[in-house]
Design a protein around this motif. Structure first.
Motif, PDB file in Angstrom:
ATOM      1  N   GLN A   1      34.111 -11.064   9.265  1.00  0.00           N
ATOM      2  CA  GLN A   1      33.890 -11.660   7.949  1.00  0.00           C
ATOM      3  C   GLN A   1      33.929 -10.644   6.816  1.00  0.00           C
ATOM      4  O   GLN A   1      34.371 -10.970   5.703  1.00  0.00           O
ATOM      5  CB  GLN A   1      32.574 -12.441   7.914  1.00  0.00           C
ATOM      6  CG  GLN A   1      31.319 -11.634   8.068  1.00  0.00           C
ATOM      7  CD  GLN A   1      30.086 -12.529   7.901  1.00  0.00           C
ATOM      8  OE1 GLN A   1      29.808 -13.009   6.817  1.00  0.00           O
ATOM      9  NE2 GLN A   1      29.381 -12.753   8.990  1.00  0.00           N
ATOM     10  N   ASP A   2      33.498  -9.412   7.030  1.00  0.00           N
ATOM     11  CA  ASP A   2      33.565  -8.421   5.949  1.00  0.00           C
ATOM     12  C   ASP A   2      34.999  -8.179   5.510  1.00  0.00           C
ATOM     13  O   ASP A   2      35.298  -8.074   4.315  1.00  0.00           O
ATOM     14  CB  ASP A   2      32.918  -7.110   6.396  1.00  0.00           C
ATOM     15  CG  ASP A   2      31.394  -7.185   6.440  1.00  0.00           C
ATOM     16  OD1 ASP A   2      30.836  -8.103   5.790  1.00  0.00           O
ATOM     17  OD2 ASP A   2      30.781  -6.356   7.124  1.00  0.00           O
ATOM     18  N   GLU A   3      35.896  -8.081   6.471  1.00  0.00           N
ATOM     19  CA  GLU A   3      37.317  -7.924   6.162  1.00  0.00           C
ATOM     20  C   GLU A   3      37.846  -9.146   5.423  1.00  0.00           C
ATOM     21  O   GLU A   3      38.603  -9.022   4.431  1.00  0.00           O
ATOM     22  CB  GLU A   3      38.096  -7.713   7.459  1.00  0.00           C
ATOM     23  CG  GLU A   3      39.601  -7.643   7.283  1.00  0.00           C
ATOM     24  CD  GLU A   3      40.331  -7.619   8.612  1.00  0.00           C
ATOM     25  OE1 GLU A   3      41.582  -7.614   8.585  1.00  0.00           O
ATOM     26  OE2 GLU A   3      39.672  -7.601   9.675  1.00  0.00           O
ATOM     27  N   ILE A   4      37.450 -10.324   5.886  1.00  0.00           N
ATOM     28  CA  ILE A   4      37.884 -11.563   5.235  1.00  0.00           C
ATOM     29  C   ILE A   4      37.403 -11.595   3.785  1.00  0.00           C
ATOM     30  O   ILE A   4      38.176 -11.904   2.861  1.00  0.00           O
ATOM     31  CB  ILE A   4      37.350 -12.786   6.009  1.00  0.00           C
ATOM     32  CG1 ILE A   4      37.932 -12.834   7.417  1.00  0.00           C
ATOM     33  CG2 ILE A   4      37.666 -14.081   5.258  1.00  0.00           C
ATOM     34  CD1 ILE A   4      37.231 -13.828   8.339  1.00  0.00           C
ATOM     35  N   LEU A   5      36.141 -11.256   3.562  1.00  0.00           N
ATOM     36  CA  LEU A   5      35.581 -11.284   2.209  1.00  0.00           C
ATOM     37  C   LEU A   5      36.284 -10.295   1.295  1.00  0.00           C
ATOM     38  O   LEU A   5      36.599 -10.609   0.140  1.00  0.00           O
ATOM     39  CB  LEU A   5      34.081 -10.997   2.252  1.00  0.00           C
ATOM     40  CG  LEU A   5      33.204 -11.989   3.016  1.00  0.00           C
ATOM     41  CD1 LEU A   5      31.736 -11.606   2.910  1.00  0.00           C
ATOM     42  CD2 LEU A   5      33.416 -13.401   2.514  1.00  0.00           C
ATOM     43  N   ASP A   6      36.528  -9.084   1.791  1.00  0.00           N
ATOM     44  CA  ASP A   6      37.228  -8.089   0.979  1.00  0.00           C
ATOM     45  C   ASP A   6      38.588  -8.620   0.518  1.00  0.00           C
ATOM     46  O   ASP A   6      38.973  -8.457  -0.649  1.00  0.00           O
ATOM     47  CB  ASP A   6      37.442  -6.796   1.775  1.00  0.00           C
ATOM     48  CG  ASP A   6      36.193  -5.930   1.844  1.00  0.00           C
ATOM     49  OD1 ASP A   6      35.236  -6.219   1.099  1.00  0.00           O
ATOM     50  OD2 ASP A   6      36.171  -4.985   2.655  1.00  0.00           O
TER      51      ASP A   6
END
Length: 539
Positions: free
Chosen positions: A108-113
Motif C-alpha cells: 500500500q505504501d507504494e500504491i499511495l506514493d
C-alpha cells in the motif's frame, strides 16, 4: 518502439519493487520503475504521450499509445484466455481475490506514493483506494458461491418440474475508468468480472495510467494469468470506441455526455453496459442536526480529493434553526484545513489534477461572484502550493443563473442554501437531472431515513458524507436519472457480468394431452389445475 506484452513468463523490466525519487526532480519516478509498468500497455503504434505530476509538473513517464489493431488483438488474447478461465473452479477464482487482498495491503505504501504523484490528492484520501480494493476483493471472494453458485427455482409442476439457474460469464468485459480515483476505479469493477469467469480489457485515463498499470501488476502477483487482464491506452473517442466495438459488456465511469455515447454504441450491438456518471450531490442538515457533526461531515463531503469525487457534495441545504451555527462551524473547519501537495500524511486537501480542472473551477467561482454570490472562504487559486491548486471554497447566495448552480463543478467548491420547510428542501435537492449521492444529518435516525427515501439518488448516507455507502460493498452503488444506469457492488455488481441460464428437467408428465385426451379436455384439466393451485396458495 512502444511497449508490448513480452512473451508469457518473461520478466517485464528489471527494476525496484518500490518507486524511487529522481534527485533532479522532486516528484519524478525512477525510469526503470516506469518502464516496468508501461511495458504492460498493449501498444505497437510507436506513439506515446508524456505524463507529468500535478504536484510540481515533474515528468513521470511516456505512455505508449494503442492502435485500433492493438485493441482488437488485446480482445482476441483476452477471449482465448477467458475460455480456460471460465472452466477454472469458482473457489480457485475466489482464492485469487483473497491473495490480491493481501498483496494490496502489503504494497500500500507504494500504491499511495504513485496515486499521489499522478493525481495530486492528499495521501489520506489516496488511502481510501487500496482500502476500497481490499474490501471489494475480500467481499466478492467470501460471497462467490452465494452470488454465482447454481440455484434451484420453482418449477411449474411441483415435484415434477426441476429448474436450475446458472450464471454464465459474458466473455470479455471492457472497463473504461477515470483519473480521479485511479487505483480503485481501475480495479473495483473488473474484480467481480474476473470472479464471474470473464476476462477484462481496461482503458484507464492517461493521467492515471501508471497507477492502473500497478494494479495490473498486483493482479499478476496474486496469480492471475496475464492475458486475462489486458491494458490499452489512447484517446477516449478512438480507443474507447474500439472497446465498445469488441466488448461483451462495457463498464464506464465518467461524464454523462460520454456515458450517452457509450450507451448508444452498446445499444447498437445489443450488449449491456453499466454507467456511473455525473452528480450535483445534495446534503441536507435538518433542524435537529448537531451543527458540529454536520460541519465535520460537510468538510469531507465537499473537499475529499479536492472535490474531484463523483459522490462529493456540491449543494448544502441547511435548516433555519441551525443555519448560522452550522455555517460558522463549517467555515471555521474549512479555514483550519492543512493544504499542501506532498507525499506525506499531513495534508487535509491536495491539488486538482490538471489545468483543465483548474480552469473549470476558476470559471465557476468567478461567474458566481460576478453574478452576486458571496465567498465565505477560499475562492482563489494557490499556485504557491502546486500548479493546479485551488482553495476549498464555500459560496452563499448562489442562484439559478450561475453556472455552478446546476452544473457539476468537480472541484473544491460548495454552495450553502437556507431552507424553511423540509418538503421544500427535498424538492430543491431533487432539482436537476442528476441523482447519484446525497446525505442527511439529523439526531433522529428514523426520521432521517424516512426523508432519505424521498431523495431521487442511488445512494443516501445518514449522518455521514459518502463513506457509509461507498464502503459497504454488499450494498449496490450507482445513480438514478442522468447519473447513470446499472450498479457496482453487491449482487448487482457481479450479476451484470453474467447471463442467467435456466435449465428445466421435466419428469413423468408432459405438457401435451396424455392417454388419448383431446386438446379441449387437456385445456379443461389445465384450467382446473390453475384454479386449484391458486386455492392452495401456490405461486
Amino acid at each position: 518502439m512502444s511497449a508490448q506484452h513480452p512473451p508469457s513468463g518473461e520478466p517485464v523490466v528489471d527494476g525496484p519493487s518500490d518507486p524511487e525519487l529522481d534527485p533532479t526532480a522532486s516528484y519524478a519516478l525512477e525510469p526503470r520503475y516506469t518502464a516496468r509498468l508501461t511495458a504492460r500497455v498493449f501498444a505497437t503504434s510507436g506513439e506515446s504521450v508524456e505524463l507529468r505530476s500535478p504536484l510540481d509538473g515533474a515528468p513521470l513517464a511516456h505512455l505508449p499509445q494503442s492502435s485500433d489493431a492493438d485493441v482488437a488483438e488485446a480482445f482476441a488474447r483476452a477471449r482465448r484466455a477467458q475460455q480456460a478461465w471460465a472452466r477454472t473452479p469458482l473457489d480457485e477464482r475466489a482464492a485469487l481475490l483473497l491473495r490480491l487482498h493481501d498483496v494490496v495491503l502489503d504494497r500500500q505504501d507504494e500504491i499511495l506514493d504513485l496515486i499521489v504523484r499522478e493525481s495530486g490528492k492528499a495521501r489520506k484520501h489516496a488511502f481510501d483506494e487500496p482500502l476500497h480494493i481490499a474490501l471489494t476483493a475480500r467481499y466478492y471472494a467470501r460471497t462467490a458461491a452465494g452470488h454465482l453458485g447454481p440455484r434451484r427455482r420453482r418449477g411449474v409442476v411441483p415435484g415434477l418440474t426441476r429448474v436450475d439457474l446458472h450464471r454464465v460469464p459474458k466473455g470479455v468485459v471492457g472497463v473504461i475508468s477515470p483519473w480521479n480515483y485511479p487505483f480503485t476505479m481501475a480495479l473495483c469493477d473488473g474484480l467481480p468480472a474476473l470472479l464471474a469467469g470473464n476476462a477484462v480489457v481496461a482503458k484507464p485515463d492517461a493521467q492515471s495510467m501508471l497507477t492502473a498499470l500497478l494494479g495490473a501488476e498486483l493482479l499478476e502477483q496474486a496469480g492471475l494469468p496475464r492475458d486475462l487482464w489486458q491494458v490499452v491506452a489512447g484517446p477516449g473517442p478512438r480507443v474507447g470506441a474500439a472497446i465498445v466495438e469488441h466488448a461483451d459488456h462495457v463498464c464506464f465511469t465518467g461524464s454523462t455526455a460520454t456515458g450517452r455515447i457509450v450507451a448508444r454504441g452498446c445499444a447498437e450491438r445489443l450488449i449491456g453496459c453499466s454507467l456511473e456518471l455525473g452528480g450535483k450531490n445534495p446534503m441536507l442538515v435538518l433542524r435537529d442536526a448537531d451543527p458540529e457533526r454536520a460541519a465535520e461531515g460537510a468538510v469531507r463531503a465537499a473537499f475529499s480529493n479536492a472535490g474531484q469525487l463523483c459522490v462529493s457534495a456540491e449543494r448544502l441545504f441547511v435548516a433555519d434553526q441551525v443555519y448560522d451555527r452550522f455555517v460558522d462551524r463549517f467555515v471555521a473547519r474549512t479555514e483550519a484545513m492543512t493544504l499542501g501537495a506532498t507525499l506525506d500524511w499531513d495534508n487535509d486537501m491536495g491539488s486538482l489534477v490538471s489545468q483543465r480542472q483548474l480552469d473549470t473551477v476558476t470559471a465557476h467561482v468567478e461567474d458566481a461572484v460576478a453574478k452576486g454570490a458571496r465567498v465565505l472562504t477560499g475562492g482563489r487559486a494557490r499556485p504557491d502550493l502546486a500548479p493546479y491548486f485551488f482553495e476549498p471554497t464555500v459560496l452563499e447566495g448562489v442562484t439559478p443563473e450561475m453556472t455552478c448552480f446546476g452544473q457539476e463543478t468537480f472541484g473544491p467548491v460548495v454552495s450553502v442554501y437556507r431552507f424553511h420547510d423540509e418538503a421544500d428542501a427535498v424538492a430543491r435537492a431533487n432539482e436537476g437531472d442528476y441523482g447519484l449521492n446525497a446525505s442527511v444529518y439529523s439526531r433522529d435516525g428514523r426520521r432521517a431515513r424516512a426523508l432519505a427515501r424521498q431523495l431521487r439518488c442511488g445512494t443516501v448516507n445518514v449522518n455521514e458524507a459518502f463513506a457509509a455507502t461507498f464502503a459497504s460493498i454488499d450494498a449496490p452503488m450507482g445513480g438514478m436519472r442522468q447519473s447513470g444506469m446499472g450498479r457496482r457492488q453487491g449482487a448487482d455488481g457481479i450479476h451484470r457480468y453474467t447471463e442467467p441460464q435456466s435449465v428445466a428437467t421435466q419428469r413423468v408428465v408432459r405438457f401435451a394431452p396424455m392417454l388419448g385426451m383431446s386438446e379441449e379436455a387437456h385445456a379443461r384439466v389445465m384450467t382446473a389445475n390453475l384454479r386449484l393451485m391458486k386455492k392452495l396458495g401456490r405461486t
